[in-house]
Design a protein around this motif. Structure first.
Motif, PDB file in Angstrom:
ATOM      1  N   GLY A  33     -12.503  19.303 -32.014  1.00  0.00           N
ATOM      2  CA  GLY A  33     -12.406  18.980 -30.593  1.00  0.00           C
ATOM      3  C   GLY A  33     -13.158  19.965 -29.720  1.00  0.00           C
ATOM      4  N   ARG A  34     -13.274  21.174 -30.175  1.00  0.00           N
ATOM      5  CA  ARG A  34     -14.017  22.188 -29.410  1.00  0.00           C
ATOM      6  C   ARG A  34     -15.513  21.883 -29.409  1.00  0.00           C
ATOM      7  NH1 ARG A  34     -10.099  26.954 -29.873  1.00  0.00           N
ATOM      8  NH2 ARG A  34      -8.300  25.842 -30.684  1.00  0.00           N
ATOM      9  N   LEU A  35     -16.008  21.348 -30.532  1.00  0.00           N
ATOM     10  CA  LEU A  35     -17.416  20.942 -30.570  1.00  0.00           C
ATOM     11  C   LEU A  35     -17.637  19.722 -29.670  1.00  0.00           C
ATOM     12  CD1 LEU A  35     -18.275  21.348 -34.361  1.00  0.00           C
ATOM     13  CD2 LEU A  35     -18.806  22.900 -32.475  1.00  0.00           C
ATOM     14  N   TYR A  74     -26.739  22.759 -32.758  1.00  0.00           N
ATOM     15  CA  TYR A  74     -25.675  23.635 -33.257  1.00  0.00           C
ATOM     16  C   TYR A  74     -24.622  22.815 -34.003  1.00  0.00           C
ATOM     17  CZ  TYR A  74     -21.863  27.004 -33.292  1.00  0.00           C
ATOM     18  OH  TYR A  74     -20.847  27.840 -33.684  1.00  0.00           O
ATOM     19  N   VAL A  75     -24.194  21.712 -33.427  1.00  0.00           N
ATOM     20  CA  VAL A  75     -23.177  20.868 -34.057  1.00  0.00           C
ATOM     21  C   VAL A  75     -23.677  20.337 -35.388  1.00  0.00           C
ATOM     22  CG1 VAL A  75     -21.976  18.640 -33.856  1.00  0.00           C
ATOM     23  CG2 VAL A  75     -21.914  20.272 -31.965  1.00  0.00           C
ATOM     24  N   ARG A  76     -24.905  19.871 -35.406  1.00  0.00           N
ATOM     25  CA  ARG A  76     -25.455  19.346 -36.659  1.00  0.00           C
ATOM     26  C   ARG A  76     -25.513  20.443 -37.718  1.00  0.00           C
ATOM     27  NH1 ARG A  76     -29.604  14.473 -35.322  1.00  0.00           N
ATOM     28  NH2 ARG A  76     -29.529  14.330 -37.587  1.00  0.00           N
ATOM     29  N   GLY A  77     -25.811  21.649 -37.315  1.00  0.00           N
ATOM     30  CA  GLY A  77     -25.816  22.763 -38.256  1.00  0.00           C
ATOM     31  C   GLY A  77     -24.424  23.131 -38.744  1.00  0.00           C
ATOM     32  N   GLN A  78     -23.441  23.008 -37.868  1.00  0.00           N
ATOM     33  CA  GLN A  78     -22.074  23.352 -38.241  1.00  0.00           C
ATOM     34  C   GLN A  78     -21.433  22.299 -39.142  1.00  0.00           C
ATOM     35  OE1 GLN A  78     -20.161  26.327 -37.232  1.00  0.00           O
ATOM     36  NE2 GLN A  78     -22.337  26.814 -37.116  1.00  0.00           N
ATOM     37  N   ILE A  79     -21.670  21.024 -38.846  1.00  0.00           N
ATOM     38  CA  ILE A  79     -21.023  19.943 -39.598  1.00  0.00           C
ATOM     39  C   ILE A  79     -21.897  19.474 -40.751  1.00  0.00           C
ATOM     40  CG2 ILE A  79     -20.084  17.603 -39.490  1.00  0.00           C
ATOM     41  CD1 ILE A  79     -19.316  18.175 -36.574  1.00  0.00           C
ATOM     42  N   GLY A  80     -23.193  19.416 -40.515  1.00  0.00           N
ATOM     43  CA  GLY A  80     -24.104  18.950 -41.560  1.00  0.00           C
ATOM     44  C   GLY A  80     -23.689  17.584 -42.065  1.00  0.00           C
ATOM     45  N   ALA A 135     -23.911  14.315 -30.957  1.00  0.00           N
ATOM     46  CA  ALA A 135     -25.114  15.088 -31.263  1.00  0.00           C
ATOM     47  C   ALA A 135     -26.259  14.167 -31.664  1.00  0.00           C
ATOM     48  CB  ALA A 135     -24.821  16.097 -32.377  1.00  0.00           C
ATOM     49  N   ALA A 136     -25.946  13.150 -32.464  1.00  0.00           N
ATOM     50  CA  ALA A 136     -26.982  12.211 -32.904  1.00  0.00           C
ATOM     51  C   ALA A 136     -27.573  11.456 -31.722  1.00  0.00           C
ATOM     52  CB  ALA A 136     -26.403  11.234 -33.928  1.00  0.00           C
TER      53      ALA A 136
END
Length: 193
Positions: A56-58, A77-83, A98-99
């Motif tokens: 939820g923070r993302l 950043y989100v894509r890097g964190q979740i992948g 993000a997408a």
């Protein structure tokens, strides 16, 4: 100590969101943008010290950044964190936003599908993400109207400010694709940030 820090940072982000939303509703879009960028930073800092899976923070970080008119750095950043590890409606939601920011419609569609296992609110957001990814203006207009209607029925709002912030985020993304529906509501500013 770390637990108190992540909660403090999350509370700071929510407080900043509320301050920005009050400014938006008062017609101060420029002032709101500055504060929303601060909120995005606070959400990111909170994520970095929060327990795992605090997606939820993302989402909050992306929402603030997108409403402020940006979001590219936050999306990366989100894509890097979740992948490729999205496995829950909240993680798919963050990845879906993000997408959309990145113009990765195939990933946005997969994210929308992953969100549908969640609550009705996730379902409404998934419909908006899918419609934007498909460039379906009619479907998007219905989806964002349903989101606004849900916010209008709420008696409590996370920031304490009655505002349809999810709809604001989607409208900002829709404007970038020439698909904005421009819903009207007392819970939306007369003009978007």
């Amino acid at each position: 100590m770390v637990e108190a820090e992540h909660l403090r940072l999350q509370a700071d982000a929510i407080r900043l969101d509320g301050e920005a939303y009050r400014r938006l509703l008062a017609g101060d879009a420029d002032g709101a943008r500055v504060i929303l960028r601060e909120a995005a930073t606070a959400y990111r800092r909170s994520w970095e010290v929060a327990p795992p899976r605090s997606f939820g923070r993302l989402v909050g970080m992306l929402k603030a950044a997108v409403i402020a008119g940006g979001g590219a750095d936050e999306a990366a950043y989100v894509r890097g964190q979740i992948g490729g590890a999205a496995d829950s409606p909240p993680s798919w939601y963050a990845l879906g936003i993000a997408a959309l920011v990145d113009g990765d419609d195939a990933l946005a569609r997969r994210a929308a599908a992953g969100m549908r296992e969640g609550s009705e609110a996730f379902g409404r957001a998934a419909e908006a993400i899918g419609a934007l990814a498909d460039s379906d203006g009619g479907r998007y207009a219905k989806a964002v109207a349903a989101i606004v209607e849900d916010f209008e029925q709420r008696t409590e709002h996370l920031t304490g400010v009655p505002i349809a912030d999810t709809a604001l985020m989607f409208e900002s993304l829709a404007q970038r694709r020439d698909l904005a529906a421009a819903p009207t509501s007392a819970l939306l500013p007369a003009t978007s940030a």
